[in-house]
Design a protein around this motif. Structure first.
Motif, mmCIF file in Angstrom:
data_model
loop_
_atom_site.group_PDB
_atom_site.id
_atom_site.type_symbol
_atom_site.label_atom_id
_atom_site.label_comp_id
_atom_site.label_asym_id
_atom_site.label_seq_id
_atom_site.Cartn_x
_atom_site.Cartn_y
_atom_site.Cartn_z
ATOM 1 N N ASN A 175 14.117 3.930 -2.085
ATOM 2 C CA ASN A 175 13.204 2.807 -1.920
ATOM 3 C C ASN A 175 13.956 1.521 -1.613
ATOM 4 O OD1 ASN A 175 11.606 0.413 -3.602
ATOM 5 N ND2 ASN A 175 10.262 1.706 -2.380
ATOM 6 N N GLY A 176 15.060 1.307 -2.338
ATOM 7 C CA GLY A 176 15.841 0.086 -2.128
ATOM 8 C C GLY A 176 16.398 -0.013 -0.724
ATOM 9 N N GLY A 177 16.950 1.105 -0.207
ATOM 10 C CA GLY A 177 17.509 1.085 1.138
ATOM 11 C C GLY A 177 16.462 0.790 2.196
ATOM 12 N N ALA A 178 15.284 1.412 2.066
ATOM 13 C CA ALA A 178 14.225 1.210 3.057
ATOM 14 C C ALA A 178 13.639 -0.189 2.979
ATOM 15 C CB ALA A 178 13.127 2.255 2.855
ATOM 16 N N MET A 179 13.328 -0.628 1.769
ATOM 17 C CA MET A 179 12.662 -1.921 1.618
ATOM 18 C C MET A 179 13.597 -3.090 1.938
ATOM 19 S SD MET A 179 9.562 -1.191 1.091
ATOM 20 C CE MET A 179 8.719 -2.634 0.393
ATOM 21 N N ASP A 180 14.874 -2.955 1.617
ATOM 22 C CA ASP A 180 15.830 -3.999 2.000
ATOM 23 C C ASP A 180 15.916 -4.106 3.519
ATOM 24 O OD1 ASP A 180 16.356 -4.472 -0.653
ATOM 25 O OD2 ASP A 180 18.322 -3.496 -0.668
ATOM 26 N N THR A 181 15.871 -2.968 4.194
ATOM 27 C CA THR A 181 15.958 -2.943 5.657
ATOM 28 C C THR A 181 14.712 -3.546 6.293
ATOM 29 O OG1 THR A 181 17.331 -0.948 5.520
ATOM 30 C CG2 THR A 181 16.285 -1.419 7.644
ATOM 31 N N LEU A 182 13.553 -3.270 5.711
ATOM 32 C CA LEU A 182 12.283 -3.734 6.278
ATOM 33 C C LEU A 182 11.881 -5.124 5.796
ATOM 34 C CD1 LEU A 182 10.278 -0.400 5.930
ATOM 35 C CD2 LEU A 182 11.200 -1.374 8.049
ATOM 36 N N ALA A 183 12.580 -5.654 4.793
ATOM 37 C CA ALA A 183 12.178 -6.908 4.145
ATOM 38 C C ALA A 183 11.930 -8.070 5.110
ATOM 39 C CB ALA A 183 13.211 -7.312 3.086
ATOM 40 N N PRO A 184 12.786 -8.319 6.100
ATOM 41 C CA PRO A 184 12.535 -9.467 7.000
ATOM 42 C C PRO A 184 11.199 -9.366 7.732
ATOM 43 C CG PRO A 184 14.772 -8.646 7.277
ATOM 44 C CD PRO A 184 14.054 -7.640 6.430
ATOM 45 N N TYR A 185 10.802 -8.146 8.080
ATOM 46 C CA TYR A 185 9.557 -7.943 8.831
ATOM 47 C C TYR A 185 8.341 -8.001 7.907
ATOM 48 C CZ TYR A 185 13.077 -6.429 12.133
ATOM 49 O OH TYR A 185 14.184 -6.384 12.947
ATOM 50 N N ILE A 186 8.525 -7.596 6.664
ATOM 51 C CA ILE A 186 7.442 -7.716 5.684
ATOM 52 C C ILE A 186 7.219 -9.186 5.337
ATOM 53 C CG2 ILE A 186 6.718 -7.149 3.329
ATOM 54 C CD1 ILE A 186 8.368 -4.522 3.650
ATOM 55 N N GLU A 187 8.311 -9.903 5.123
ATOM 56 C CA GLU A 187 8.216 -11.321 4.745
ATOM 57 C C GLU A 187 7.626 -12.169 5.864
ATOM 58 O OE1 GLU A 187 12.229 -12.158 3.663
ATOM 59 O OE2 GLU A 187 12.126 -10.956 1.819
ATOM 60 N N SER A 188 7.898 -11.797 7.118
ATOM 61 C CA SER A 188 7.379 -12.569 8.255
ATOM 62 C C SER A 188 5.945 -12.192 8.606
ATOM 63 C CB SER A 188 8.274 -12.359 9.480
ATOM 64 O OG SER A 188 8.158 -11.027 9.961
ATOM 65 N N GLY A 189 5.434 -11.114 8.017
ATOM 66 C CA GLY A 189 4.063 -10.675 8.310
ATOM 67 C C GLY A 189 3.943 -9.720 9.475
ATOM 68 N N VAL A 190 5.051 -9.395 10.121
ATOM 69 C CA VAL A 190 5.006 -8.421 11.218
ATOM 70 C C VAL A 190 4.571 -7.059 10.673
ATOM 71 C CG1 VAL A 190 6.387 -7.207 12.953
ATOM 72 C CG2 VAL A 190 6.743 -9.647 12.572
ATOM 73 N N LEU A 191 5.036 -6.716 9.472
ATOM 74 C CA LEU A 191 4.560 -5.535 8.765
ATOM 75 C C LEU A 191 3.655 -6.005 7.631
ATOM 76 C CD1 LEU A 191 7.833 -3.381 8.548
ATOM 77 C CD2 LEU A 191 5.854 -2.989 10.045
ATOM 78 N N ASN A 192 2.420 -5.547 7.655
ATOM 79 C CA ASN A 192 1.426 -6.004 6.687
ATOM 80 C C ASN A 192 1.049 -4.862 5.744
ATOM 81 O OD1 ASN A 192 -0.692 -7.234 5.307
ATOM 82 N ND2 ASN A 192 -2.171 -6.846 6.944
ATOM 83 N N ILE A 193 1.500 -4.961 4.496
ATOM 84 C CA ILE A 193 1.143 -3.961 3.485
ATOM 85 C C ILE A 193 -0.189 -4.394 2.887
ATOM 86 C CG2 ILE A 193 1.848 -2.810 1.355
ATOM 87 C CD1 ILE A 193 4.768 -3.494 2.150
ATOM 88 N N LYS A 194 -1.268 -3.845 3.420
ATOM 89 C CA LYS A 194 -2.598 -4.350 3.069
ATOM 90 C C LYS A 194 -2.932 -4.197 1.592
ATOM 91 C CE LYS A 194 -6.104 -4.202 5.739
ATOM 92 N NZ LYS A 194 -7.258 -3.704 6.529
ATOM 93 N N SER A 195 -2.437 -3.135 0.975
ATOM 94 C CA SER A 195 -2.722 -2.935 -0.447
ATOM 95 C C SER A 195 -1.951 -3.912 -1.327
ATOM 96 C CB SER A 195 -2.364 -1.507 -0.860
ATOM 97 O OG SER A 195 -0.943 -1.335 -0.848
ATOM 98 N N GLY A 196 -0.851 -4.449 -0.809
ATOM 99 C CA GLY A 196 0.023 -5.304 -1.608
ATOM 100 C C GLY A 196 0.853 -4.541 -2.609
#
Length: 355
Positions: A175-196
């Protein structure tokens, strides 16, 4: 009387020969404890290790605990009683083995944690695994490349995140490896985790159960995706991906107007490779169990010869009592474009197994 005495003496001599043979066998005995036969990868891990150890001349006690912690403890106690010199353990619950490892340590038995770190015990001598943080990084980078995020694609894209079993230390690294890699796109809203839902207590699936993942995906689709599709599902392994695909199928995904989302996985189980070929799962991180088994055999042989086992990491894996010296193998990913070269041409699977 003389004949009786001579007969008794002969019987005692024969018995001593058998005892001597038994002791000799015990000196060469290695215990391998696997968690379950219900997942294909553990069958392969156990079989590969047994084969390779026996080629080296060792006797092997290979047992599967069928996802029962109590049974795994009993198996290990039996291995200790039989005189195993090294225990190779893929734990069911990484925090439940302290007591039995205390017994092993007091008996002078060396312990190698296999692909799952055993926590809370000073008697974990070595750890052999794949680079589990890198597994997550590979999954994250695959999502980035497939969506074109690295080329400036802004989306936004909807995404949901799944986590592994909370009692498996590896789940946090994936989880840490994936989420650290995706973090910039999640924080910018490019990836939207609708459930939060991103915390492990929200996303974890106990026991890596497919049915648990299916039930959670059902709930997510009902609550957040009634009027739009999910574009990406981050699944840390193949058993969860199976449940996620079952949920998506039931919800009508898999058509030209509503295709399956990008879906990650890990282990390249045959069921999941077939799903890759069918376009239902996008990728699976491949951890060649032959590589890991061969490395563990090298470690066992070094221990038995009194030399230093091969290790390449002395900083990462803290089990709460000590930093466990480790050997990390490097994973790669399989998808529809490379699975033949990676899995069939290498001899890992036959074509018939993937039909």
């Amino acid at each position: 009387m003389k004949k009786t005495g001579i007969l008794l003496l002969i019987i005692m001599m024969i018995a001593s020969l058998f005892v001597g043979c038994a002791q000799k066998a015990d000196e060469n005995l290695i215990g391998v404890s696997m968690p379950t036969k219900s997942l294909q990868r553990w069958n392969q891990d156990g079989a590969n290790m047994k084969t390779e150890l026996e080629k080296k001349g060792y006797s092997v006690e290979l047992l599967y605990a069928e996802d029962s912690v109590d049974q795994q403890i009993k198996d290990l106690e039996n291995m200790i009683t039989k005189g195993c010199k090294v225990l190779v353990i893929a734990s069911i619950d990484g925090e439940a083995l302290k007591g039995v490892l205390d017994e092993a340590g007091k008996a002078g038995i060396k312990v190698i944690a296999y692909d799952r770190l055993i926590k809370g015990s000073k008697y974990v001598d070595y750890y052999a695994t794949f680079d589990n943080y890198l597994v997550g990084v590979i999954q994250g980078n695959y999502i980035i490349e497939k969506l074109g995020l690295d080329k400036g694609e802004k989306g936004p894209f909807t995404m949901e995140v799944f986590g592994g079993s909370p009692d498996d230390n590896n789940a946090y690294f994936f989880n840490g490896g994936a989420m650290d890699t995706l973090a910039p796109y999640i924080e910018s809203g490019v990836l939207n985790i609708k459930s939060g839902q991103t915390e492990m207590e929200q996303i974890a699936i106990q026991g890596w159960k497919s049915e648990g993942a299916q039930a959670r995906m059902d709930n997510l689709l009902t609550a957040f995706y009634a009027d739009e599709s999910v574009d990406v599902v981050l699944s840390p392994n193949d058993s969860l991906a199976q449940g996620i695909v079952a949920s998506l199928r039931a919800a009508g995904y898999g058509t030209s107007s509503n295709p399956f989302p990008i879906l990650t996985g890990q282990d390249c189980d045959t069921t999941n490779v077939k799903m890759l070929i069918a376009g239902e799962q996008s990728m699976s991180v491949f951890k060649d169990t032959r590589t890991l088994a061969a490395k563990v055999v090298d470690m066992v042989e070094a221990i038995m010869k009194g030399t230093e086992p091969p290790i390449n990491d002395t900083k990462t894996y803290d089990n709460g009592v000590k930093i466990v010296p480790s050997y990390l193998c490097e994973p790669v990913f399989a998808d529809v474009n490379n699975y033949k070269a990676l899995l069939i041409d290498s001899g890992y699977y036959t074509e018939d197994q993937l039909k």
